[in-house]
Design a protein around this motif. Structure first.
Motif, PDB file in Angstrom:
ATOM      1  N   PRO A  17       0.832  -1.214   0.000  1.00  0.00           N
ATOM      2  CA  PRO A  17       0.000   0.000   0.000  1.00  0.00           C
ATOM      3  C   PRO A  17       0.861   1.256   0.000  1.00  0.00           C
ATOM      4  N   LEU A  18       0.378   2.252  -0.689  1.00  0.00           N
ATOM      5  CA  LEU A  18       1.050   3.550  -0.792  1.00  0.00           C
ATOM      6  C   LEU A  18       0.106   4.640  -0.313  1.00  0.00           C
ATOM      7  N   ILE A  19       0.597   5.462   0.607  1.00  0.00           N
ATOM      8  CA  ILE A  19      -0.117   6.671   1.028  1.00  0.00           C
ATOM      9  C   ILE A  19       0.635   7.855   0.443  1.00  0.00           C
ATOM     10  N   VAL A  20      -0.074   8.756  -0.208  1.00  0.00           N
ATOM     11  CA  VAL A  20       0.557   9.957  -0.761  1.00  0.00           C
ATOM     12  C   VAL A  20       0.073  11.173   0.022  1.00  0.00           C
ATOM     13  N   GLN A  21       1.040  11.951   0.497  1.00  0.00           N
ATOM     14  CA  GLN A  21       0.744  13.100   1.355  1.00  0.00           C
ATOM     15  C   GLN A  21       1.348  14.364   0.759  1.00  0.00           C
ATOM     16  N   ASP A  22       0.616  15.458   0.865  1.00  0.00           N
ATOM     17  CA  ASP A  22       1.105  16.764   0.409  1.00  0.00           C
ATOM     18  C   ASP A  22       2.224  17.225   1.340  1.00  0.00           C
ATOM     19  N   VAL A  23       3.415  17.441   0.797  1.00  0.00           N
ATOM     20  CA  VAL A  23       4.556  17.802   1.644  1.00  0.00           C
ATOM     21  C   VAL A  23       4.375  19.183   2.269  1.00  0.00           C
ATOM     22  N   ASP A  24       3.575  20.030   1.640  1.00  0.00           N
ATOM     23  CA  ASP A  24       3.458  21.404   2.128  1.00  0.00           C
ATOM     24  C   ASP A  24       2.474  21.537   3.285  1.00  0.00           C
ATOM     25  N   ASN A  25       1.302  20.923   3.167  1.00  0.00           N
ATOM     26  CA  ASN A  25       0.301  21.115   4.229  1.00  0.00           C
ATOM     27  C   ASN A  25      -0.088  19.830   4.948  1.00  0.00           C
ATOM     28  N   GLY A  26       0.538  18.706   4.594  1.00  0.00           N
ATOM     29  CA  GLY A  26       0.280  17.456   5.316  1.00  0.00           C
ATOM     30  C   GLY A  26      -0.995  16.742   4.913  1.00  0.00           C
ATOM     31  N   GLU A  27      -1.746  17.295   3.966  1.00  0.00           N
ATOM     32  CA  GLU A  27      -3.003  16.660   3.558  1.00  0.00           C
ATOM     33  C   GLU A  27      -2.735  15.271   2.951  1.00  0.00           C
ATOM     34  N   VAL A  28      -3.505  14.277   3.377  1.00  0.00           N
ATOM     35  CA  VAL A  28      -3.412  12.957   2.750  1.00  0.00           C
ATOM     36  C   VAL A  28      -4.163  13.044   1.426  1.00  0.00           C
ATOM     37  N   LEU A  29      -3.467  12.775   0.337  1.00  0.00           N
ATOM     38  CA  LEU A  29      -4.038  12.995  -0.993  1.00  0.00           C
ATOM     39  C   LEU A  29      -4.724  11.754  -1.547  1.00  0.00           C
ATOM     40  N   MET A  30      -4.131  10.575  -1.335  1.00  0.00           N
ATOM     41  CA  MET A  30      -4.719   9.351  -1.883  1.00  0.00           C
ATOM     42  C   MET A  30      -4.037   8.135  -1.289  1.00  0.00           C
ATOM     43  N   MET A  31      -4.670   6.995  -1.483  1.00  0.00           N
ATOM     44  CA  MET A  31      -4.016   5.725  -1.222  1.00  0.00           C
ATOM     45  C   MET A  31      -4.055   4.921  -2.502  1.00  0.00           C
ATOM     46  N   ALA A  32      -2.975   4.191  -2.781  1.00  0.00           N
ATOM     47  CA  ALA A  32      -2.909   3.355  -3.978  1.00  0.00           C
ATOM     48  C   ALA A  32      -2.015   2.170  -3.643  1.00  0.00           C
ATOM     49  N   TYR A  33      -1.641   1.419  -4.670  1.00  0.00           N
ATOM     50  CA  TYR A  33      -0.750   0.274  -4.463  1.00  0.00           C
ATOM     51  C   TYR A  33       0.428   0.378  -5.416  1.00  0.00           C
ATOM     52  N   MET A  34       1.546  -0.158  -4.965  1.00  0.00           N
ATOM     53  CA  MET A  34       2.743  -0.230  -5.791  1.00  0.00           C
ATOM     54  C   MET A  34       3.212  -1.682  -5.851  1.00  0.00           C
ATOM     55  N   ASN A  35       3.764  -2.068  -6.988  1.00  0.00           N
ATOM     56  CA  ASN A  35       4.595  -3.277  -7.017  1.00  0.00           C
ATOM     57  C   ASN A  35       6.059  -2.803  -7.042  1.00  0.00           C
ATOM     58  N   ARG A  36       6.956  -3.738  -7.075  1.00  0.00           N
ATOM     59  CA  ARG A  36       8.370  -3.346  -7.013  1.00  0.00           C
ATOM     60  C   ARG A  36       8.741  -2.430  -8.186  1.00  0.00           C
ATOM     61  N   GLU A  37       8.214  -2.737  -9.363  1.00  0.00           N
ATOM     62  CA  GLU A  37       8.511  -1.917 -10.536  1.00  0.00           C
ATOM     63  C   GLU A  37       8.018  -0.477 -10.350  1.00  0.00           C
ATOM     64  N   ALA A  38       6.854  -0.320  -9.750  1.00  0.00           N
ATOM     65  CA  ALA A  38       6.301   1.026  -9.537  1.00  0.00           C
ATOM     66  C   ALA A  38       7.197   1.829  -8.599  1.00  0.00           C
ATOM     67  N   ILE A  39       7.723   1.180  -7.572  1.00  0.00           N
ATOM     68  CA  ILE A  39       8.624   1.895  -6.656  1.00  0.00           C
ATOM     69  C   ILE A  39       9.915   2.278  -7.385  1.00  0.00           C
ATOM     70  N   GLU A  40      10.450   1.345  -8.159  1.00  0.00           N
ATOM     71  CA  GLU A  40      11.688   1.639  -8.883  1.00  0.00           C
ATOM     72  C   GLU A  40      11.494   2.800  -9.864  1.00  0.00           C
ATOM     73  N   LYS A  41      10.379   2.795 -10.575  1.00  0.00           N
ATOM     74  CA  LYS A  41      10.083   3.871 -11.525  1.00  0.00           C
ATOM     75  C   LYS A  41       9.908   5.202 -10.799  1.00  0.00           C
ATOM     76  N   THR A  42       9.243   5.158  -9.655  1.00  0.00           N
ATOM     77  CA  THR A  42       9.026   6.366  -8.855  1.00  0.00           C
ATOM     78  C   THR A  42      10.358   6.949  -8.409  1.00  0.00           C
ATOM     79  N   LEU A  43      11.247   6.088  -7.916  1.00  0.00           N
ATOM     80  CA  LEU A  43      12.560   6.561  -7.460  1.00  0.00           C
ATOM     81  C   LEU A  43      13.397   7.071  -8.630  1.00  0.00           C
ATOM     82  N   ALA A  44      13.298   6.407  -9.773  1.00  0.00           N
ATOM     83  CA  ALA A  44      14.135   6.775 -10.918  1.00  0.00           C
ATOM     84  C   ALA A  44      13.683   8.083 -11.563  1.00  0.00           C
TER      85      ALA A  44
END
Lengths: 129, 129
Positions: A17-44
């Protein structure tokens, strides 16, 4: 290849599971899912990628709307079975036009969840053009 | 009985992901899962209850540590398949002693996730007495 990613715990479907949060105001924006490839692509790329369970494939968040999420910090929890990413959000995260997907609040005694946010964009204009 | 809860989408195991957020500073404290009973208990008592997958039962968050989570707002997302609860957190959320379970950050090139928070309490003293 990446020992930090090797330590993450993916579920029986290879997802985390992935939680995405706004770095500026802390608002939780969404929840989604990642597989290993999604994390690698996100980091890259520095842009949030998810594994879309409905589409059965890797998805760049914002690929239809151009409302990208720019990665500022990637965190995991004590059990290393959830990822939290703090982002700068372009325009809004929710496909229904709200800044955050969490725009419905529980109202004791009510028949329906109450919408507690206002739209940041018109989804008909963004997705149907 | 509660039409708002009837509209939530539980997964194949009867669970829905729960994100708990500090109502005061927006910090994401933890992710857990709820079944319908956990949500009902949470609404009825004003304290977060979860379904513990490891223990296979309903659990009051803080039942061992007395670090309860006092419910201020319950939200759901556009798909109604995630719950977000804003709380006042007693002491700290994480059983490892940190305020938030998300105390590890990704460090490019490092071998291990980096601890980026300091402990709010000593877990040995709280859980073993």
């Amino acid at each position: 290849m990446d020992p930090q990613l090797d330590k993450l715990k993916f579920d029986r479907d290879g997802l985390i599971p992935l939680i995405v949060q706004d770095v500026d105001n802390g608002e939780v924006l969404m929840m989604a899912y990642m597989n290993r490839e999604a994390i690698e692509k996100t980091l890259a790329t520095g842009k949030v990628h998810t594994y879309s369970r409905s589409r059965g494939r890797l998805a760049l968040k914002g690929e239809s709307s151009a409302h990208f999420q720019h990665v500022k910090q990637v965190l995991t929890d004590c059990d290393r079975d959830v990822v939290l990413i703090k982002v700068v959000q372009d325009v809004a995260a929710c496909h229904e036009g709200y800044r955050s997907c969490f725009f419905r609040a529980y109202e004791p005694g009510a028949a329906e969840w109450k919408t507690v946010a206002t739209k940041a964009f018109d989804p008909d204009a963004v997705y149907k053009k």
